[in-house]
Design a protein around this motif. Structure first.
Motif, PDB file in Angstrom:
ATOM      1  N   TYR A 140       1.077  -1.375  -0.026  1.00 48.08           N
ATOM      2  CA  TYR A 140       0.134  -0.130  -0.090  1.00 48.08           C
ATOM      3  C   TYR A 140       0.883   1.452  -0.103  1.00 48.08           C
TER       4      TYR A 140
ATOM      5  N   TYR B  95      -3.479   3.913  -6.158  1.00 49.95           N
ATOM      6  CA  TYR B  95      -4.900   3.314  -5.548  1.00 49.95           C
ATOM      7  C   TYR B  95      -5.669   4.227  -5.493  1.00 49.95           C
TER       8      TYR B  95
ATOM      9  N   TRP C 119     -16.427   0.687  -8.048  1.00 51.91           N
ATOM     10  CA  TRP C 119     -15.903   0.654  -6.594  1.00 51.91           C
ATOM     11  C   TRP C 119     -16.419   1.539  -5.712  1.00 51.91           C
TER      12      TRP C 119
ATOM     13  N   LEU D 182     -18.744   1.255  -2.279  1.00 51.54           N
ATOM     14  CA  LEU D 182     -18.387   1.829  -1.120  1.00 51.54           C
ATOM     15  C   LEU D 182     -19.556   2.615  -0.570  1.00 51.54           C
TER      16      LEU D 182
ATOM     17  N   SER E 245      -9.739   1.071   8.355  1.00 52.24           N
ATOM     18  CA  SER E 245      -9.224   0.994   7.250  1.00 52.24           C
ATOM     19  C   SER E 245      -9.925   1.898   6.085  1.00 52.24           C
ATOM     20  N   PHE E 246      -9.783   3.084   6.267  1.00 52.63           N
ATOM     21  CA  PHE E 246     -10.357   3.715   5.006  1.00 52.63           C
ATOM     22  C   PHE E 246      -9.620   4.016   4.007  1.00 52.63           C
ATOM     23  N   GLY E 247      -8.428   3.560   3.870  1.00 50.33           N
ATOM     24  CA  GLY E 247      -7.463   3.545   2.704  1.00 50.33           C
ATOM     25  C   GLY E 247      -7.431   5.144   1.941  1.00 50.33           C
TER      26      GLY E 247
ATOM     27  N   ASP F  66      -6.443   3.874  10.314  1.00 51.01           N
ATOM     28  CA  ASP F  66      -5.790   3.084   9.214  1.00 51.01           C
ATOM     29  C   ASP F  66      -4.522   2.637   9.492  1.00 51.01           C
ATOM     30  N   TYR F  67      -3.839   1.377   9.215  1.00 55.40           N
ATOM     31  CA  TYR F  67      -2.699   0.893   9.544  1.00 55.40           C
ATOM     32  C   TYR F  67      -1.493   1.560   8.694  1.00 55.40           C
ATOM     33  N   ASN F  68      -2.007   2.154   7.460  1.00 57.66           N
ATOM     34  CA  ASN F  68      -0.990   2.644   6.544  1.00 57.66           C
ATOM     35  C   ASN F  68      -0.637   4.177   6.789  1.00 57.66           C
TER      36      ASN F  68
ATOM     37  N   PHE G 120      -1.535   6.723   3.626  1.00 54.07           N
ATOM     38  CA  PHE G 120      -2.921   6.716   3.736  1.00 54.07           C
ATOM     39  C   PHE G 120      -3.479   7.896   4.753  1.00 54.07           C
TER      40      PHE G 120
ATOM     41  N   GLY H 147      -3.260   3.164  13.115  1.00 54.24           N
ATOM     42  CA  GLY H 147      -3.434   2.125  14.099  1.00 54.24           C
ATOM     43  C   GLY H 147      -3.971   0.978  13.700  1.00 54.24           C
ATOM     44  N   ASN H 148      -3.940  -0.106  14.343  1.00 55.70           N
ATOM     45  CA  ASN H 148      -4.253  -1.358  13.963  1.00 55.70           C
ATOM     46  C   ASN H 148      -5.611  -1.806  14.307  1.00 55.70           C
ATOM     47  N   VAL H 149      -6.387  -2.349  13.455  1.00 55.72           N
ATOM     48  CA  VAL H 149      -7.662  -3.121  13.966  1.00 55.72           C
ATOM     49  C   VAL H 149      -7.552  -3.991  15.058  1.00 55.72           C
TER      50      VAL H 149
ATOM     51  N   THR I  44     -14.935  -1.309   4.534  1.00 55.15           N
ATOM     52  CA  THR I  44     -14.905  -1.520   3.193  1.00 55.15           C
ATOM     53  C   THR I  44     -13.630  -2.373   2.415  1.00 55.15           C
ATOM     54  N   MET I  45     -13.753  -3.438   2.071  1.00 55.84           N
ATOM     55  CA  MET I  45     -12.946  -3.992   1.076  1.00 55.84           C
ATOM     56  C   MET I  45     -11.551  -4.311   2.094  1.00 55.84           C
TER      57      MET I  45
END
Ligand SMILES: C[S@@+](CC[C@H](N)C(=O)[O-])C[C@H]1O[C@@H](n2cnc3c(N)ncnc32)[C@H](O)[C@@H]1O
Length: 213
Positions: A25, A32, A42, A46, A62-64, A82-84, A87, A107-109, A125-126
């Motif tokens: 990512y 992306y 897509w 959403l 995880s909103f990406g 979101d972890y990334n 993003f 952060g992490n889920v 989502t996804m």
């Protein structure tokens, strides 16, 4: 379930799985973002979540690219995680440019930094197919959701009628590394009342609305 329609086992090395995905990512964040912007289907998938969001306090896990969060941030007390890290920065910039406010953080889920029973809705989502430990992820989402609150989720599964094209699409996600699961036992295990509806991809894209009693 038909024997040929297999689900994916969770990886042994969960940390490595998450880190590997995260490197991907980080490298492709901008691409992306562009892809989501130009793919009408897509965006449609959403946006199928929007009528189900209840406020006042909403968390997107995880909103990406943040495409979806930008659609509803003005209406709710909005949080995003979101972890990334890339993003996260991208979405903070987008929100600032649009003069919108939301509490966005990395952060992490698997260890959500929020109090118990804090949110009215959780959007996802996804992304659940990118989590190496489904029970941990679900347990955290369940913990931070208020009684009466909803998880509104879009993700990949096999089509109900096992049509060829839908099955091929689901298999393509699996080949790409996604952990496609049967979500229903997981929602049941955590006591949710839920609906499961096909919303696209020849039945391979599902919308789940899961209420915590
Ligand atoms: C396929 S993208 C989906 C992004 C966006 N929700 C969408 O629908 O376009 C998966 C997202 O999950 C995030 N993610 C993966 N593992 C995560 C974890 N353990 N905790 C939080 N977010 C994670 C990734 O950083 C990425 O933003």
């Amino acid at each position: 379930m038909n024997k040929q329609l297999r689900y994916v086992s969770e990886p042994e090395d969960k940390e490595q799985f998450t880190e590997q995905y995260n490197r991907f990512y980080t490298s492709f964040a901008k691409i992306y973002d562009g892809v989501v912007r130009v793919l009408p289907f897509w965006k449609r998938w959403l946006k199928a979540t929007l009528p189900h969001i209840q406020g006042s306090r909403v968390l997107e896990v995880s909103f990406g690219t943040g495409y979806l969060l930008m659609q509803y941030a003005s209406q709710f007390d909005t949080y995003g995680i979101d972890y990334n890290a890339r993003f996260v920065t991208m979405l903070q910039d987008k929100l600032a440019k649009a003069d919108l406010s939301a509490k966005i953080q990395q952060g992490n889920v698997e260890s959500l930094p929020y109090e118990d029973e804090y949110f009215d809705s959780i959007i996802n989502t996804m992304a659940f197919t990118a989590y190496p430990d489904g029970e941990k992820a679900m347990s955290e989402m369940h913990r931070v959701l208020k009684p009466g609150g909803k998880i509104v989720m879009v993700d990949v599964d096999y089509p109900f009628d096992h049509n060829r094209i839908g099955v091929l699409i689901t298999r393509a996600w699996i080949a790409g590394g996604d952990i496609v699961r049967d979500m229903e036992p997981l929602f049941t295990k955590f006591g949710f009342e839920f609906t499961n509806e096909e919303i696209g991809g020849f039945g391979s894209v599902h919308l789940y609305v899961a209420k915590k009693p």
